[in-house]
Design a protein around this motif. Structure first.
Motif, mmCIF file in Angstrom:
data_model
loop_
_atom_site.group_PDB
_atom_site.id
_atom_site.type_symbol
_atom_site.label_atom_id
_atom_site.label_comp_id
_atom_site.label_asym_id
_atom_site.label_seq_id
_atom_site.Cartn_x
_atom_site.Cartn_y
_atom_site.Cartn_z
ATOM 1 N N ASN A 1 0.568 4.061 -3.097
ATOM 2 C CA ASN A 1 0.617 5.776 -2.410
ATOM 3 C C ASN A 1 1.503 6.767 -3.238
ATOM 4 O OD1 ASN A 1 -1.269 4.912 -1.518
ATOM 5 N ND2 ASN A 1 -0.787 5.388 0.549
ATOM 6 N N LYS B 1 -8.475 10.568 -4.734
ATOM 7 C CA LYS B 1 -8.127 10.493 -6.304
ATOM 8 C C LYS B 1 -8.977 10.009 -7.457
ATOM 9 C CE LYS B 1 -3.622 7.743 -3.948
ATOM 10 N NZ LYS B 1 -2.824 7.334 -3.505
ATOM 11 N N GLU C 1 0.935 -1.332 0.603
ATOM 12 C CA GLU C 1 0.207 -0.282 -0.057
ATOM 13 C C GLU C 1 0.766 0.993 -0.180
ATOM 14 O OE1 GLU C 1 -3.618 0.587 -0.686
ATOM 15 O OE2 GLU C 1 -4.102 -1.555 -0.194
ATOM 16 N N ALA D 1 -5.653 2.827 3.115
ATOM 17 C CA ALA D 1 -4.727 1.935 3.102
ATOM 18 C C ALA D 1 -4.543 2.299 4.568
ATOM 19 C CB ALA D 1 -3.351 2.020 2.748
ATOM 20 N N GLY E 1 -4.289 3.153 -6.035
ATOM 21 C CA GLY E 1 -5.302 3.442 -4.803
ATOM 22 C C GLY E 1 -6.395 4.071 -5.108
HETATM 23 MG MG MG Z 1 -3.399 3.968 -1.179
#
Ligand code: MG
Ligand code: ADP
Length: 591
Positions: free
Chosen positions: A39, A85, A35, A104, A99
């Motif tokens: 990111n 996002k 994760e 996360a 993501g």
């Molecule tokens: Mg993420």
């Protein structure tokens, strides 16, 4: 628990509930690392550095030079379902980030001690937050170049039961190297670095070329051999690097599928890939390959949900046929160096026909199956044919007391007369039992010696195989392997365990490592030796389809009955069955 007893239903405390939920998103240290890498990549990082302490679960950090997080939004980033996002479901059809769930950071925070230090690219100041088990315990200003560092310590410290079921630290580390490899192939223009326990484990500089990235991963010499493939159709595109048939492995570990830069498991694509190799590979071998697919996001949601790691395409899906066709084209130019035997009995065991990429000769000077002193007596050309139904001319070799012959049935079973009947021995299972005990003996007691190869064999391992090799070095040496790691990914095989018959020691070594599975290193040394012995036995043993001489058959049977448990192989299968003469008499109506 007594389920018949009445129990009151109670609502879980929010803290407990979120810890349990977080434990599902972050189920192992590897997923926290994944994760955080995602990111960093989503933040447009050009360089990512991962530092691991002694083990992943004790602590690691991921530092990037991406866009950073505005100080005012730091707390928000830690909230569940907070993401920059996507704004609506529609955005999923245009998704260009890894993501989008906003789960996360809060999930990792809930099950660890976490610190985020970040500075937006357009800001002069950096800020940090300190979180413990999901609770904010500190925040303030900091100094840092633009970008973000997320530090995670004491994973699952508040989920003790989860801690107990973690994969072994070494296994987890290996898996994370593999993850880095996949991500590095997906993002060649990003620099990746990783340090473990203060030591640099990998350093892959940014490049514009996939092959160059592959060269950084596997070594230039190895990567240069891979074959490029590409294809495009109806807005779908695939590019691939395909391993040579000799790079094929006994598992699918050598395959990496990247869809829109996301690393996925795709069994159907694996099938399409296999189809492309056709007769270049025998059954049970899986090609090594990296596939980069780009599929319009709005076409993906039909087949693929972006949260799922496993992706399925139906057989007649255009993606399937595109992959199969695009990969088959360049492979067609490879002239098969050997005949493939499909299913059933092999007339000629195929490894005999393939040359180890070694001192570039097939003659490795390796004894067959048994120790040299037993070999001198193999003189008779009068070996039993593969068709044991017609032992016409009885084999003249090697009289044993009384009835003498051993027959090989369909190159799979050895039939041998014994007092009061007949035994039918499964040649592979029996040899496995023998090698298993021999291997255990060598690892736990007197070190096995190596038979030196006339021409040392160079083998390029995958990164996880190489890691495993380093980890298992001492045991492999005990077993009788004489190995000199040249540095990832190459190892020189200078000697193999005495008494071993194998024309392709490199392949045997790879199969042996693959056979150990993911979780080696768990528990005591005992477990490692067991597992190593099992994998060694399984892969080094003579196979169904191998023709055996009289001497080889007799020795095999003798050695089987000298083991401590001749009745079963290490997996619990039978090694032989016995037919009693009395039984036969009864069935033929003799009294
Ligand atoms: Mg993420
Ligand atoms: P998601 O990635 O699904 O959006 P996360 O919980 O992983 O959810 O992250 C929440 C938000 O925090 C992201 O949407 C992003 O805005 C910000 N963020 C997380 N990590 C970074 C990073 N390394 N650099 C910049 N922003 C980040």
């Amino acid at each position: 628990m007594n389920l018949t007893m009445h129990r009151t239903i109670r609502r879980l405390e929010p803290g407990t509930a979120s810890r349990i939920a977080a434990g599902e998103v972050i189920d192992r240290p590897l997923s926290a690392l994944k994760e955080l890498l995602e990111n960093a990549l989503d933040a447009g990082a050009r360089a990512i550095e991962v530092r691991v302490g002694r083990t992943l679960d004790q602590g690691f950090q991921v530092a990037d030079d991406g866009v950073g997080i505005a100080a005012g939004e730091l707390a928000l980033a830690l909230e569940r379902h907070a993401t920059s996002k996507i704004q609506s479901l529609d955005d999923l059809n245009r998704l260009d980030t890894l993501g989008f769930r906003g789960e996360a950071l809060p999930s990792i925070a809930a099950v660890s001690r976490m610190k985020i230090t970040t500075r937006p690219r357009d800001s002069e100041a950096a800020a940090f937050v300190d979180v413990e088990g999901g609770a904010l315990i500190g925040e303030g200003g900091a100094a840092r170049a633009p970008g973000t560092t997320v530090e995670v310590r004491d994973l699952f410290f508040n989920l003790p039961a989860r801690r107990k079921f973690l994969n072994s630290p070494a296994g987890e580390l290996r898996a994370s190297l593999r993850l880095m490899e996949a991500m590095a192939l997906a993002f060649p223009e990003t620099t990746f670095r990783m340090l473990v326990d203060g030591r640099q484990r990998l350093d892959w500089p940014a490049t514009t070329s996939r092959r160059e990235r592959a060269a950084a991963l596997w070594g230039a010499r190895h990567a240069a051999q891979w074959i490029e493939a590409s294809g495009e159709r109806e807005g779908l595109a695939v590019e691939a690097l395909l391993g040579l048939p000799e790079h094929a492995r006994s598992t699918r570990e050598g395959q990496i599928f990247l869809i829109n830069r996301r690393w996925v498991q795709a069994p159907n694509l694996a099938q399409a890939l296999r189809q492309a190799y056709g007769d270049l590979l025998p059954g049970g071998r899986f090609p090594s390959a990296v596939l980069w697919l780009s599929i319009p996001p709005d076409r993906l949601d039909v087949n693929v949900h972006p949260t799922k790691r496993e992706v399925r395409f139906v057989q007649d899906d255009p993606v399937f046929s595109l992959v199969a066709a695009a990969c088959a084209a360049p492979l067609a130019k490879l002239h098969p160096p050997f005949r493939v035997v499909r299913g059933g009995m092999a007339e000629t065991p195929w490894p005999d026909q393939v040359r180890e990429r070694s001192g570039e000769t097939g003659q490795l000077g390796i004894e067959r199956l048994f120790a040299p002193d037993e070999r001198g007596s193999v003189t008779t050309p009068n070996e039993p044919s593969g068709d044991a139904a017609a032992p016409a001319t009885p084999p003249a070799a090697e009289p044993v007391a009384g009835e003498s012959e051993f027959w090989q049935l369909h190159r799979t079973y050895i039939m041998a007369p014994v007092r009061g009947g007949l035994i039918i021995v499964d040649q592979h299972a029996a040899h496995e039992r023998i090698l298993y005990e021999e291997a255990l003996g060598r690892m736990r007691g007197a070190r096995g010696s190596a038979q030196q190869l006339l021409f040392p064999a160079l083998v390029d391992l995958s990164r996880d195989q190489f890691e495993l090799l380093l980890e298992l070095g001492p045991w492999l040496a005990q077993l009788g392997w004489d190995l000199a790691p040249l540095g990832p990914p190459t190892v020189v095989i200078q000697g193999i365990p005495v008494g071993l018959r194998h024309e392709r020691p490199g392949q045997l070594l790879q199969d042996l490592l693959d056979g150990l599975g993911e979780d080696t290193g768990k528990g005591a040394d005992d477990d490692i030796t067991e597992r190593l012995a099992r994998s060694y036995a399984c892969h080094a043993a003579t196979r169904a389809g191998d023709a055996l001489t009289q001497v080889e058959m007799r020795t095999l049977v003798d050695r089987l009955f000298a083991t401590s448990k001749p009745h079963g192989d290490p997996h619990g299968r039978s090694t032989f069955v016995r037919l009693d003469l009395e039984d036969l008499h009864r069935r033929f109506g003799r009294s």
